[in-house]
Design a protein around this motif. Structure first.
Motif, mmCIF file in Angstrom:
data_model
loop_
_atom_site.group_PDB
_atom_site.id
_atom_site.type_symbol
_atom_site.label_atom_id
_atom_site.label_comp_id
_atom_site.label_asym_id
_atom_site.label_seq_id
_atom_site.Cartn_x
_atom_site.Cartn_y
_atom_site.Cartn_z
ATOM 1 N N SER A 35 0.871 -1.303 -0.014
ATOM 2 C CA SER A 35 0.102 -0.112 -0.054
ATOM 3 C C SER A 35 0.868 1.273 0.174
ATOM 4 O O SER A 35 0.277 2.362 -0.325
ATOM 5 N N PHE A 57 -4.496 -8.440 -2.796
ATOM 6 C CA PHE A 57 -5.167 -7.895 -1.537
ATOM 7 C C PHE A 57 -6.561 -8.396 -1.830
ATOM 8 O O PHE A 57 -7.437 -7.858 -2.172
ATOM 9 N N LEU A 66 -10.277 -8.184 -0.124
ATOM 10 C CA LEU A 66 -9.238 -8.524 -0.507
ATOM 11 C C LEU A 66 -8.870 -9.816 -1.250
ATOM 12 O O LEU A 66 -7.845 -10.021 -1.633
ATOM 13 N N PRO A 170 -3.913 -3.926 7.500
ATOM 14 C CA PRO A 170 -4.442 -3.743 6.325
ATOM 15 C C PRO A 170 -5.641 -2.745 6.193
ATOM 16 O O PRO A 170 -6.833 -3.008 6.358
ATOM 17 N N LEU A 173 -8.615 -2.647 4.065
ATOM 18 C CA LEU A 173 -9.999 -3.442 4.234
ATOM 19 C C LEU A 173 -10.816 -2.480 5.073
ATOM 20 O O LEU A 173 -11.848 -2.615 4.934
ATOM 21 N N THR A 206 -11.536 -7.619 -7.203
ATOM 22 C CA THR A 206 -12.166 -7.785 -6.015
ATOM 23 C C THR A 206 -13.219 -6.770 -5.784
ATOM 24 O O THR A 206 -13.211 -6.013 -6.539
#
Length: 313
Positions: A35, A57, A66, A170, A173, A206
């Motif tokens: 990231s 991810f 992810l 993360p 997320l 995703t």
């Protein structure tokens, strides 16, 4: 004001802001891995990442947002053992050097992020296939471990009251999870960029791709923090999107593009109650607290489970 339990309440940011009238600013974000741009993805990693069921991810969100795998062995290594450096070297060809004085060897998780970036930010162009595989291992993380680490970061962050208090893990997320459910802080989405899946279903986007392009809000973060806090305080159940991924036959259908099949592959595991493990962090997965997002009846209050304060120390 009771929030969680006495152990957490007295240091909780909510208690400090409301009852102690402390003027707390927003948490600083700690950059992790891909990231930040410091760890660049190399297309040569793809065969090895696909081999581990991993894509570059609660469990449902980890899968949908992810596409990281849930099942498998816990992500942990015993750094108290004298052989952990050799284990790491076997996996990724190198490990942090041991200090001259063994008493100063207090690395809690094997290697710091700084050390990883210094040694694995780019894979050499002329690297042998074994080196590419080792660099791919240094690049990836696993779904259950990432979720455990995020839980632990939220535990710590909710009690952070210092000017340099921060949060890691993360955070993509966490951001997408929040935007899908709450109007608070939700950015305006823009038209998608073209996506090239190389005619491979496993390289489709995703659920997070819905938020690939957004209109940024450049207002003062301190003002936004207070604004968002106030908006969350007045949030009603009717303003919450309880089933952001759809329901029934429309579940997991983003309409605007084809979803990566990995997002739904481990759907049968989403309701399991189990420990989530990431190195020293052990957290419990308790989906019975959020049954409404599965389209199921939510008992209120849900059955209480002691998460054991000692696991968080």
């Amino acid at each position: 004001m009771a929030l969680l339990m006495d152990h957490y309440d007295m240091a909780h940011r909510g208690h400090l802001v409301r009852d102690e009238q402390m003027d707390l600013g927003s948490l600083k974000l700690r950059s992790h891995g891909a990231s930040s741009g410091a760890m660049s993805y190399d297309e040569r990693y793809t065969p090895f990442i696909l081999r581990t069921w991993l894509l570059p991810f609660i469990h449902m969100d980890m899968s949908m947002i992810l596409a990281l795998p849930i099942g498998g062995k816990p992500v942990c290594i015993n750094t108290a053992s004298s052989g952990w450096r050799q284990q790491m070297a076997d996996l990724i060809r190198r490990a942090p050097e041991a200090p001259e004085d063994p008493a100063n060897d207090r690395v809690p998780a094997g290697a710091t992020y700084t050390w990883i970036v210094e040694n694995f930010s780019e894979c050499p162009e002329d690297a042998a296939i074994e080196v590419v595989e080792q660099d791919a291992r240094a690049y990836v993380c696993w779904g259950t471990a990432a979720l455990a680490y995020l839980y632990r970061q939220l535990d710590d962050a909710c009690r952070g009251s210092k000017p340099d208090s921060s949060i890691g893990g993360p955070l993509l997320l966490l951001s997408v999870w929040s935007w899908e459910r709450f109007p608070v802080g939700r950015p305006e989405t823009l038209a998608f960029n073209d996506w090239d899946d190389h005619e491979d279903p496993l390289r489709r986007p995703t659920w997070a791709y819905k938020w690939d392009r957004t209109r940024d809000n450049w207002n003062d973060t301190k003002l936004l923090y207070k604004q968002y806090t106030n908006e969350f305080d007045t949030l009603t159940p009717e303003q919450v999107e309880w089933q952001p991924y759809g329901s029934g036959d429309d579940f997991g259908v983003p309409f605007d593009y084809e979803l990566n099949p990995k997002c739904l592959e481990e759907r049968h595991l989403w309701l399991m109650r189990c420990p989530l493990i990431c190195m020293w962090a052990v957290e419990l997965h308790q989906p019975h607290h959020v049954m409404q997002q599965f389209g199921l009846l939510q008992t209120n209050p849900p059955k209480w489970k002691d998460t054991n304060i000692q696991l968080h120390e």
